[in-house]
Motif scaffolding. Structure first.
Motif, PDB file in Angstrom:
ATOM      1  N   UNK A 101       0.765  -1.042  -0.018  1.00  0.00           N
ATOM      2  CA  UNK A 101       0.113  -0.117   0.017  1.00  0.00           C
ATOM      3  C   UNK A 101       0.825   1.122  -0.067  1.00  0.00           C
ATOM      4  N   UNK A 102       0.475   2.243  -0.665  1.00  0.00           N
ATOM      5  CA  UNK A 102       1.016   3.491  -0.716  1.00  0.00           C
ATOM      6  C   UNK A 102       0.091   4.764  -0.602  1.00  0.00           C
ATOM      7  N   UNK A 103       0.312   5.543   0.366  1.00  0.00           N
ATOM      8  CA  UNK A 103      -0.545   6.554   0.509  1.00  0.00           C
ATOM      9  C   UNK A 103      -1.354   6.465   2.014  1.00  0.00           C
ATOM     10  N   UNK A 104      -2.235   7.462   2.149  1.00  0.00           N
ATOM     11  CA  UNK A 104      -2.885   8.190   1.136  1.00  0.00           C
ATOM     12  C   UNK A 104      -2.241   9.404   0.814  1.00  0.00           C
ATOM     13  N   UNK A 105      -2.406  10.008  -0.143  1.00  0.00           N
ATOM     14  CA  UNK A 105      -1.933  11.182  -0.778  1.00  0.00           C
ATOM     15  C   UNK A 105      -2.841  11.915  -1.637  1.00  0.00           C
ATOM     16  N   UNK A 106      -2.558  13.277  -1.330  1.00  0.00           N
ATOM     17  CA  UNK A 106      -3.436  14.257  -2.254  1.00  0.00           C
ATOM     18  C   UNK A 106      -2.999  14.290  -3.769  1.00  0.00           C
ATOM     19  N   UNK A 107      -3.643  14.137  -4.705  1.00  0.00           N
ATOM     20  CA  UNK A 107      -3.125  14.399  -6.108  1.00  0.00           C
ATOM     21  C   UNK A 107      -2.948  15.745  -6.415  1.00  0.00           C
TER      22      UNK A 107
ATOM     23  N   UNK B  78      -2.850  19.423  -7.591  1.00  0.00           N
ATOM     24  CA  UNK B  78      -3.762  20.180  -8.314  1.00  0.00           C
ATOM     25  C   UNK B  78      -5.104  19.782  -8.273  1.00  0.00           C
ATOM     26  N   UNK B  79      -5.399  18.931  -7.481  1.00  0.00           N
ATOM     27  CA  UNK B  79      -6.652  18.451  -7.124  1.00  0.00           C
ATOM     28  C   UNK B  79      -7.146  18.408  -5.827  1.00  0.00           C
ATOM     29  N   UNK B  80      -8.313  17.997  -5.490  1.00  0.00           N
ATOM     30  CA  UNK B  80      -8.815  17.687  -4.211  1.00  0.00           C
ATOM     31  C   UNK B  80      -8.900  16.073  -4.107  1.00  0.00           C
ATOM     32  N   UNK B  81      -8.339  15.431  -4.895  1.00  0.00           N
ATOM     33  CA  UNK B  81      -8.407  13.800  -4.981  1.00  0.00           C
ATOM     34  C   UNK B  81      -7.507  13.405  -4.208  1.00  0.00           C
ATOM     35  N   UNK B  82      -7.894  12.538  -3.050  1.00  0.00           N
ATOM     36  CA  UNK B  82      -6.974  11.881  -2.343  1.00  0.00           C
ATOM     37  C   UNK B  82      -7.094  10.386  -2.692  1.00  0.00           C
ATOM     38  N   UNK B  83      -5.869   9.725  -2.929  1.00  0.00           N
ATOM     39  CA  UNK B  83      -5.864   8.350  -3.152  1.00  0.00           C
ATOM     40  C   UNK B  83      -4.997   7.585  -2.385  1.00  0.00           C
ATOM     41  N   UNK B  84      -5.226   6.213  -2.383  1.00  0.00           N
ATOM     42  CA  UNK B  84      -4.346   5.305  -1.974  1.00  0.00           C
ATOM     43  C   UNK B  84      -3.862   4.485  -3.124  1.00  0.00           C
ATOM     44  N   UNK B  85      -2.669   3.846  -3.401  1.00  0.00           N
ATOM     45  CA  UNK B  85      -2.295   2.822  -4.169  1.00  0.00           C
ATOM     46  C   UNK B  85      -1.972   1.605  -3.578  1.00  0.00           C
ATOM     47  N   UNK B  86      -2.522   0.603  -4.266  1.00  0.00           N
ATOM     48  CA  UNK B  86      -2.595  -0.769  -3.617  1.00  0.00           C
ATOM     49  C   UNK B  86      -1.950  -1.740  -4.825  1.00  0.00           C
ATOM     50  N   UNK B  87      -0.773  -2.215  -4.794  1.00  0.00           N
ATOM     51  CA  UNK B  87      -0.009  -3.196  -5.637  1.00  0.00           C
ATOM     52  C   UNK B  87      -0.300  -4.607  -5.173  1.00  0.00           C
ATOM     53  N   UNK B  88      -0.696  -5.384  -6.130  1.00  0.00           N
ATOM     54  CA  UNK B  88      -1.132  -6.672  -5.749  1.00  0.00           C
ATOM     55  C   UNK B  88      -1.127  -7.609  -6.833  1.00  0.00           C
ATOM     56  N   UNK B  89      -1.084  -8.946  -6.926  1.00  0.00           N
ATOM     57  CA  UNK B  89      -1.352  -9.879  -7.868  1.00  0.00           C
ATOM     58  C   UNK B  89      -2.804  -9.893  -8.212  1.00  0.00           C
ATOM     59  N   UNK B  90      -3.861  -9.584  -7.242  1.00  0.00           N
ATOM     60  CA  UNK B  90      -5.227  -9.605  -7.606  1.00  0.00           C
ATOM     61  C   UNK B  90      -5.495  -8.601  -8.894  1.00  0.00           C
ATOM     62  N   UNK B  91      -4.815  -7.459  -8.962  1.00  0.00           N
ATOM     63  CA  UNK B  91      -4.841  -6.636 -10.137  1.00  0.00           C
ATOM     64  C   UNK B  91      -4.214  -7.155 -11.220  1.00  0.00           C
ATOM     65  N   UNK B  92      -4.781  -7.717 -12.543  1.00  0.00           N
ATOM     66  CA  UNK B  92      -4.267  -8.220 -13.743  1.00  0.00           C
ATOM     67  C   UNK B  92      -3.624  -7.198 -14.438  1.00  0.00           C
ATOM     68  N   UNK B  93      -2.504  -7.366 -14.862  1.00  0.00           N
ATOM     69  CA  UNK B  93      -1.559  -6.476 -15.811  1.00  0.00           C
ATOM     70  C   UNK B  93      -1.758  -6.703 -17.188  1.00  0.00           C
ATOM     71  N   UNK B  94      -2.869  -7.625 -17.630  1.00  0.00           N
ATOM     72  CA  UNK B  94      -3.198  -7.702 -18.874  1.00  0.00           C
ATOM     73  C   UNK B  94      -4.727  -7.556 -19.213  1.00  0.00           C
TER      74      UNK B  94
END
Length: 171
Positions: free
Chosen positions: A73-79, A81-97
């Motif tokens: 997990x990475x974040x939370x951080x504010x993108x 120039x925006x008010x959008x706050x996101x977290x990034x979750x890197x895992x094998x669950x998300x398919x690269x294809x």
């Protein structure tokens, strides 16, 4: 006093060759840069780094088939120039294809394995549209790019049932 010197010399004589043998042939993996591409003006990027072994299936786990069981997990951080706050979750669950990546609430689910394992990503760009992170781009060492539109869903890719309701993060 003489006994202390002998112990110190013996310790150095043992540790230096052991340390040299441990480091011989090792290379430091290049970190993977994650950069935010800001919405609006001024155009600026904010970047931070991830450990390269995260994207190398051969080094991710000592057990075959057990790579990437624990997401990073990475974040939370504010993108920028925006008010959008996101977290990034890197895992094998998300398919690269897959043609898209999922966003559930404030979490964007990103793949670890994308394309050729011999040419892992070196940059991940988070692009913004309409004040939200709407597009993720992986750039490999060899310059190959893989683009993922961000799709808002109720359940992340690979974690839910069929028929989930989804829509693009920004139109």
């Amino acid at each position: 006093m003489k006994r202390g010197r002998i112990v110190a010399i013996a310790a150095v004589a043992i540790l230096v060759p052991a340390g040299a043998g441990f480091l011989a042939g090792r290379t430091v993996p290049q970190p993977v840069e994650v950069a935010q591409i800001a919405c609006g003006l001024p155009k600026q990027t904010v970047s931070f780094s991830l450990p390269a072994p995260l994207f190398n299936p051969a080094h991710a786990s000592p057990e075959p088939g057990a790579a990437h069981r624990v997401p990073v997990w990475l974040g939370p951080f504010r993108h920028q120039g925006t008010s959008d706050v996101v977290k990034l979750r890197f895992s094998a669950d998300a398919r690269g294809d897959a043609p898209t990546v999922s966003r559930v609430n404030d979490v964007i689910h990103l793949p670890v394995q994308v394309g050729d394992p011999e040419d892992p990503p070196r940059r991940i760009l988070l692009h913004c549209r309409n004040d939200v992170v709407a597009h993720v781009q992986y750039v490999s060492s060899g310059g190959r790019t893989t683009d993922f539109p961000v799709v808002r869903t109720m359940v992340a890719e690979g974690a839910g049932g069929a028929g989930e309701d989804s829509y693009h993060a920004a139109k």
